[in-house]
Design an enzyme around this catalytic site. Structure first.
Site, PDB file in Angstrom:
ATOM      1  N   ASN A 125       0.858  -1.184   0.000  1.00  0.00           N
ATOM      2  CA  ASN A 125       0.000   0.000   0.000  1.00  0.00           C
ATOM      3  C   ASN A 125       0.899   1.240   0.000  1.00  0.00           C
ATOM      4  O   ASN A 125       1.456   1.605   1.031  1.00  0.00           O
ATOM      5  CB  ASN A 125      -0.905  -0.026   1.245  1.00  0.00           C
ATOM      6  CG  ASN A 125      -1.786   1.206   1.337  1.00  0.00           C
ATOM      7  OD1 ASN A 125      -1.870   2.001   0.400  1.00  0.00           O
ATOM      8  ND2 ASN A 125      -2.437   1.372   2.474  1.00  0.00           N
ATOM      9  N   TRP A 126       1.037   1.862  -1.170  1.00  0.00           N
ATOM     10  CA  TRP A 126       1.947   3.004  -1.289  1.00  0.00           C
ATOM     11  C   TRP A 126       1.301   4.310  -0.814  1.00  0.00           C
ATOM     12  O   TRP A 126       1.956   5.352  -0.797  1.00  0.00           O
ATOM     13  CB  TRP A 126       2.435   3.135  -2.740  1.00  0.00           C
ATOM     14  CG  TRP A 126       3.328   2.015  -3.171  1.00  0.00           C
ATOM     15  CD1 TRP A 126       4.032   1.179  -2.351  1.00  0.00           C
ATOM     16  CD2 TRP A 126       3.626   1.592  -4.513  1.00  0.00           C
ATOM     17  NE1 TRP A 126       4.744   0.271  -3.110  1.00  0.00           N
ATOM     18  CE2 TRP A 126       4.512   0.493  -4.428  1.00  0.00           C
ATOM     19  CE3 TRP A 126       3.215   2.028  -5.784  1.00  0.00           C
ATOM     20  CZ2 TRP A 126       5.005  -0.151  -5.557  1.00  0.00           C
ATOM     21  CZ3 TRP A 126       3.712   1.379  -6.916  1.00  0.00           C
ATOM     22  CH2 TRP A 126       4.587   0.302  -6.804  1.00  0.00           C
ATOM     23  N   LYS A 127       0.018   4.252  -0.490  1.00  0.00           N
ATOM     24  CA  LYS A 127      -0.682   5.451   0.027  1.00  0.00           C
ATOM     25  C   LYS A 127      -0.404   6.656  -0.882  1.00  0.00           C
ATOM     26  O   LYS A 127      -0.306   6.493  -2.087  1.00  0.00           O
ATOM     27  CB  LYS A 127      -0.291   5.699   1.483  1.00  0.00           C
ATOM     28  CG  LYS A 127      -0.423   4.417   2.329  1.00  0.00           C
ATOM     29  CD  LYS A 127      -0.251   4.631   3.796  1.00  0.00           C
ATOM     30  CE  LYS A 127      -0.314   3.282   4.513  1.00  0.00           C
ATOM     31  NZ  LYS A 127      -0.249   3.365   5.946  1.00  0.00           N
ATOM     32  N   HIS A 161      -9.845   1.063   4.391  1.00  0.00           N
ATOM     33  CA  HIS A 161      -8.555   1.278   5.065  1.00  0.00           C
ATOM     34  C   HIS A 161      -8.759   2.309   6.183  1.00  0.00           C
ATOM     35  O   HIS A 161      -9.563   3.228   6.042  1.00  0.00           O
ATOM     36  CB  HIS A 161      -7.498   1.763   4.077  1.00  0.00           C
ATOM     37  CG  HIS A 161      -6.134   1.822   4.689  1.00  0.00           C
ATOM     38  ND1 HIS A 161      -5.724   2.883   5.463  1.00  0.00           N
ATOM     39  CD2 HIS A 161      -5.109   0.932   4.692  1.00  0.00           C
ATOM     40  CE1 HIS A 161      -4.500   2.647   5.909  1.00  0.00           C
ATOM     41  NE2 HIS A 161      -4.094   1.472   5.457  1.00  0.00           N
ATOM     42  N   GLU A 173      -5.855  -5.068  10.485  1.00  0.00           N
ATOM     43  CA  GLU A 173      -4.857  -4.028  10.715  1.00  0.00           C
ATOM     44  C   GLU A 173      -5.222  -3.240  11.979  1.00  0.00           C
ATOM     45  O   GLU A 173      -6.037  -2.310  11.912  1.00  0.00           O
ATOM     46  CB  GLU A 173      -4.801  -3.056   9.540  1.00  0.00           C
ATOM     47  CG  GLU A 173      -4.426  -3.676   8.215  1.00  0.00           C
ATOM     48  CD  GLU A 173      -3.862  -2.623   7.266  1.00  0.00           C
ATOM     49  OE1 GLU A 173      -2.693  -2.746   6.902  1.00  0.00           O
ATOM     50  OE2 GLU A 173      -4.586  -1.679   6.914  1.00  0.00           O
ATOM     51  N   SER A 187       2.865  -2.034  10.587  1.00  0.00           N
ATOM     52  CA  SER A 187       4.294  -2.048  10.938  1.00  0.00           C
ATOM     53  C   SER A 187       4.973  -3.380  10.653  1.00  0.00           C
ATOM     54  O   SER A 187       5.917  -3.760  11.351  1.00  0.00           O
ATOM     55  CB  SER A 187       4.500  -1.646  12.406  1.00  0.00           C
ATOM     56  OG  SER A 187       4.128  -0.286  12.594  1.00  0.00           O
ATOM     57  N   GLY A 189       4.646   1.413   4.959  1.00  0.00           N
ATOM     58  CA  GLY A 189       5.996   1.983   4.953  1.00  0.00           C
ATOM     59  C   GLY A 189       7.072   1.093   4.334  1.00  0.00           C
ATOM     60  O   GLY A 189       7.813   1.541   3.451  1.00  0.00           O
TER      61      GLY A 189
HETATM   62  P1  PGA Z   1       2.383   0.294   7.738  1.00  0.00           P
HETATM   63  O1  PGA Z   1       0.954   0.519   7.040  1.00  0.00           O
HETATM   64  O2  PGA Z   1       2.952  -0.975   7.187  1.00  0.00           O
HETATM   65  O3  PGA Z   1       3.195   1.499   7.342  1.00  0.00           O
HETATM   66  O4  PGA Z   1       2.147   0.220   9.200  1.00  0.00           O
HETATM   67  C1  PGA Z   1       0.067  -0.534   6.820  1.00  0.00           C
HETATM   68  C2  PGA Z   1      -1.195  -0.037   6.162  1.00  0.00           C
HETATM   69  O5  PGA Z   1      -1.590   1.114   6.397  1.00  0.00           O
HETATM   70  O6  PGA Z   1      -1.842  -0.752   5.394  1.00  0.00           O
END
Ligand code: PGA
Length: 230
Positions: free
Chosen positions: A9-11, A87, A153, A192, A214
């Site tokens: 997920n590159w957001k 999400h 999540e 994370s 991330g």
């Molecule tokens: P993260 O994000 O790996 O940076 O904690 C996960 C997500 O938002 O899907």
């Protein structure tokens, strides 16, 4: 049986350097299914580079006066196979409700997309031991469908460097499985996950893969996570 699913997920970030180059870690693998979720504006480039690509969200309406939004049908037409629904960023910054999210899941399935439904409790809810209550509420309107993937999540684990223990993840996955009682539905973990903890978390019982934010922006780290899943 499905392959494990490793989802990036590159957001609201640009495509990681080199991701579109032939043979990058983001391209399809033999024993792990890899999918990337770029920003909308980058979807076509990812599809053209033959990445398995998904949309980060989509509206259930087909068209209309929804400035700045995109429909599930548009996500599909752009060449995506998957779409994220619910999400925690969308629940938080766009106030998407469980009702709207359930409709998005239905619409995604109807247009031929595979939805990845994101669920999970906040830190306060975790501390009050309300995780199961929250998951009940978030799953109440979801009709089981073998094309559905669920990403557990915990909101407090996203982008914080904190993760639940493997025992906690295993217990929560089993709880989700008991509600969505259908084989074929993958249940992922997200929050994370990184190159260091991937092996341990991905080896949890009933784990079908991960949704990664991330660490998915760093090609080498992402490659290590894929290796841990295979
Ligand atoms: P993260 O994000 O790996 O940076 O904690 C996960 C997500 O938002 O899907």
């Amino acid at each position: 049986m499905h392959l494990p699913l490793i989802a990036a997920n590159w957001k609201m970030n640009p495509i990681p350097a080199g991701a579109l180059d032939a043979g990058s870690a983001y391209h399809p693998h033999k024993d792990v299914e890899v999918v990337v979720f770029p920003s909308f504006i980058d979807i076509k480039d990812c599809v053209a580079a033959k990445l398995n690509t998904g949309g980060q969200c989509g509206r259930s309406e087909t068209a209309g006066a929804f400035t700045g939004d995109i429909s599930m049908q548009m996500v599909k037409n752009a060449g995506c196979t998957y779409v994220l629904c619910g999400h925690s960023d969308r629940r938080r910054y766009h106030e998407e409700s469980d009702e709207q999210i359930a409709l998005q899941v239905e619409t995604a399935l109807a247009v031929g997309l595979k939805p990845v439904l994101c669920i999970g409790e906040t830190w306060d809810e975790y501390e009050l031991r309300q995780t199961e209550l929250v998951l009940d509420r978030q799953l109440k309107r979801i009709k089981p469908d073998a094309r559905l993937t669920i990403a557990y999540e915990p909101v407090w684990a996203i982008g914080t460097g904190n993760t639940p223990t493997v025992e906690e993840v295993t217990r929560t996955h089993a709880y989700i499985r008991s509600i969505i009682n259908m084989t074929g539905i993958r249940i992922l973990y997200g929050g994370s996950l990184n190159a260091k903890n991937a092996k341990e978390i991905l080896s949890a019982q009933g784990m079908d893969g991960a949704l990664i934010g991330g660490a998915s922006l760093k090609p080498q780290e992402f490659a290590t996570i894929i290796k841990a899943a295979s």
